[in-house]
Design a protein around this motif. Sequence first.
Motif, PDB file in Angstrom:
ATOM      1  N   ASN A 198      -3.313   1.992  -3.803  1.00 61.29           N
ATOM      2  CA  ASN A 198      -2.646   3.122  -3.720  1.00 61.29           C
ATOM      3  C   ASN A 198      -3.104   3.926  -2.684  1.00 61.29           C
ATOM      4  OD1 ASN A 198      -5.135   3.801  -4.581  1.00 61.29           O
ATOM      5  ND2 ASN A 198      -4.619   4.704  -6.675  1.00 61.29           N
ATOM      6  N   SER A 199      -3.754   3.378  -1.850  1.00 61.68           N
ATOM      7  CA  SER A 199      -4.605   4.036  -0.668  1.00 61.68           C
ATOM      8  C   SER A 199      -5.090   2.993   0.292  1.00 61.68           C
ATOM      9  CB  SER A 199      -5.703   5.129  -0.908  1.00 61.68           C
ATOM     10  OG  SER A 199      -6.652   4.269  -1.323  1.00 61.68           O
ATOM     11  N   VAL A 237       0.888  -1.224  -0.014  1.00 57.74           N
ATOM     12  CA  VAL A 237      -0.102  -0.048  -0.040  1.00 57.74           C
ATOM     13  C   VAL A 237       0.882   1.343   0.105  1.00 57.74           C
ATOM     14  CG1 VAL A 237      -2.181   1.311   1.075  1.00 57.74           C
ATOM     15  CG2 VAL A 237      -1.602  -1.374   1.314  1.00 57.74           C
ATOM     16  N   GLU A 238       0.959   2.057  -0.985  1.00 58.49           N
ATOM     17  CA  GLU A 238       1.727   3.292  -1.388  1.00 58.49           C
ATOM     18  C   GLU A 238       1.171   4.218  -2.008  1.00 58.49           C
ATOM     19  OE1 GLU A 238       3.983   6.250  -1.521  1.00 58.49           O
ATOM     20  OE2 GLU A 238       4.692   4.665  -0.129  1.00 58.49           O
ATOM     21  N   VAL A 240       2.148   7.620   6.211  1.00 58.87           N
ATOM     22  CA  VAL A 240       1.415   8.750   5.951  1.00 58.87           C
ATOM     23  C   VAL A 240       1.008   8.963   4.445  1.00 58.87           C
ATOM     24  CG1 VAL A 240       1.590  11.315   5.891  1.00 58.87           C
ATOM     25  CG2 VAL A 240       2.965  10.041   7.554  1.00 58.87           C
ATOM     26  N   MET A 241      -0.350   8.891   4.420  1.00 54.02           N
ATOM     27  CA  MET A 241      -1.330   8.840   3.185  1.00 54.02           C
ATOM     28  C   MET A 241      -2.273   9.719   3.279  1.00 54.02           C
ATOM     29  SD  MET A 241      -0.867   4.854   1.829  1.00 54.02           S
ATOM     30  CE  MET A 241      -1.686   4.227   3.199  1.00 54.02           C
ATOM     31  N   PRO A 242      -2.947  10.109   2.203  1.00 62.14           N
ATOM     32  CA  PRO A 242      -4.285  11.033   2.282  1.00 62.14           C
ATOM     33  C   PRO A 242      -5.191   9.918   2.637  1.00 62.14           C
ATOM     34  CG  PRO A 242      -2.971  11.130   0.288  1.00 62.14           C
ATOM     35  CD  PRO A 242      -2.230  10.159   1.019  1.00 62.14           C
ATOM     36  N   GLY A 243      -6.274  10.553   3.336  1.00 62.74           N
ATOM     37  CA  GLY A 243      -7.440   9.608   3.872  1.00 62.74           C
ATOM     38  C   GLY A 243      -6.835   8.982   5.356  1.00 62.74           C
ATOM     39  N   LYS A 244      -7.194   7.540   5.131  1.00 61.13           N
ATOM     40  CA  LYS A 244      -6.593   6.971   6.408  1.00 61.13           C
ATOM     41  C   LYS A 244      -5.199   6.657   6.215  1.00 61.13           C
ATOM     42  CE  LYS A 244     -10.948   4.074   6.980  1.00 61.13           C
ATOM     43  NZ  LYS A 244     -11.782   2.936   6.971  1.00 61.13           N
ATOM     44  N   SER A 245      -4.490   6.595   7.426  1.00 57.79           N
ATOM     45  CA  SER A 245      -3.162   6.483   7.461  1.00 57.79           C
ATOM     46  C   SER A 245      -2.539   4.730   7.406  1.00 57.79           C
ATOM     47  CB  SER A 245      -2.543   6.820   8.764  1.00 57.79           C
ATOM     48  OG  SER A 245      -3.017   6.239  10.000  1.00 57.79           O
TER      49      SER A 245
END
Length: 579
Positions: A549-550, A524-525, A573-578
């Motif tokens: 991708n999320s 997941v990246e 650290v990603m947009p939306g859920k971490s």
Amino acid sequence: MDRNTHPAVPDLDAESAAALLRALFETGPDALGISHRGVIEVINPATLALFGYEREDELLGRMVLDLFTPASRIELSEMMRRRQLGLPVPGVYQAGGKRRDGSEFDLEVRTATYFLRGEPYTLAILRDVSAQRLAERDREQDHQLYRAMFEVNTAIKLLIDPRTGNIVDANPAAEAFYGWSRTTLRTMRISQINTLAADEIADEMEEARARRRDYFRFRHRTARGEIRHVEVRSGPMQVDGRVLLFSIIHDVTERDLLEGQLRQAQRLEAIGRVAGGVAHDFNNLLTVMLSCCHLLEGAVDANNGRAHNALRDLNHAAMRASELSQQLLAFSRRQLLQPSALCLNEVVRTMESLLRRSLGTNRALVVALDDALPQVRADPGQMEQVVMNLVLNARDAMPHGGVLTLRTGVREIKSEDAIDNLLPGPHVMLSVADTGDGMDAETLSRVFEPFFTTKPVGQGTGLGLATAYGIVTQSGGQILVHSCPGQGSEFLVLLPVSHAQETHRPRSQEPLTSVAHNRKVLLVEDMDELRRMLMRELTDAGFLVHEANSAEAALALGDEVIEGIDALVSDIVMPGKSG
């Protein structure tokens, strides 16, 4: 006629002189009376008006004491007795008068005694001084109120003449605050206390005197040589007929210091957020670059020396950039740490020989470790970096040699200590103290700022102390600094005591290919380039890889895929859920 001579005054006969005296007696503005052995013999019209009578016969033949209040009669009787005996009595005194309607008022009495044919006659001049006495009583009350307001209070107060700047008065609280006696303060000018220029002080006093402003901020000197930050409320006040500035002073030095520390912490936090975000994305790009360099190493012709050198330089530069991004992540507290229970004594002992070599020959290292030191919970590798950064900083602060002391111990943090990021309780302390140049207040206030350095251009990144600060605070601790110019510096690392008994286990060095057979990995990246690079690496190692991708996309793959996963590789650290 000669200008130096005066016209002759004509002689008056007895009858003319008596008429003149009678006219003066009758028309005089003051009440006049003559008494004989306490009985009123002669009065003028002003006496009738003063006591509220209309005709002379209402007073003539009466006792003088009838014109005075009962409270004054005792004292007046004694004076009359002494006067008849020829004993000395006051020529001027105060007494209470009593009018025909019974109202009372304040009298000033002037008397003189004459003897005619052996008999004593007393001439009295009486004046109503009620308004004067009332004004005096009001002034006395105002003065007592002023003294009570000025003296009985813990607030610092000064009374200043705005025309000259002279300190007219100071209360006991001012004496205690400034360190000068009240006697000394009353001989000083406010310019000897206020750090502003004399013309600026005069302008500020005029603002207060004219009531255009009543609130001021100043820096005041004390007898001890300190400079204190003060807030002043000042305005005009009538004191003994003069317009003076009544100033109430509040010492706000400690409050300003705390506010400055708060602003510094907020600024560091803001810088940290920006630096962390940039470093995170930059580190992902560098990971892709380093992976590509690794792949190209086998693809470039070994005989092409120019290409090999360029690839080597690219790999070296990417590694250096990756180290800087890791320091930024540590400062911003966004670095992924792997904490475990460890003893700081072991960290220092493991690094001691390396530290001695790093210091050089003209700097001595003294190590004093507490054998009963409890454990803390922190990332061992990051704690080594903290120690190394602090030691290298101390080395640079001693360019001409000196002594560096590493000391460990336990410090109890109390609730009243109010140290940011620390809860009350026992804390392990690591002290790194040098005998170097020390720091001034300006440098001290910025010592943990990223990219701030006092070294020449090209000799420092300004990230060493910022990185140490980020690692320690992310580990639940704090770094305190004590330093003065010419007296060296001491950095105190404080970490909460850990009661867990776990020990640090080194990471497995087993190659990926040995564990990849029939293993499924969920990758997941959100960064496409990095996800493709990781996908390639894991696939080449022999893993079966599902990508997303999320976090939302990963969860949407369904239970059948997720339940069969052996390992998860995810960005944090990603947009939306971490991650």
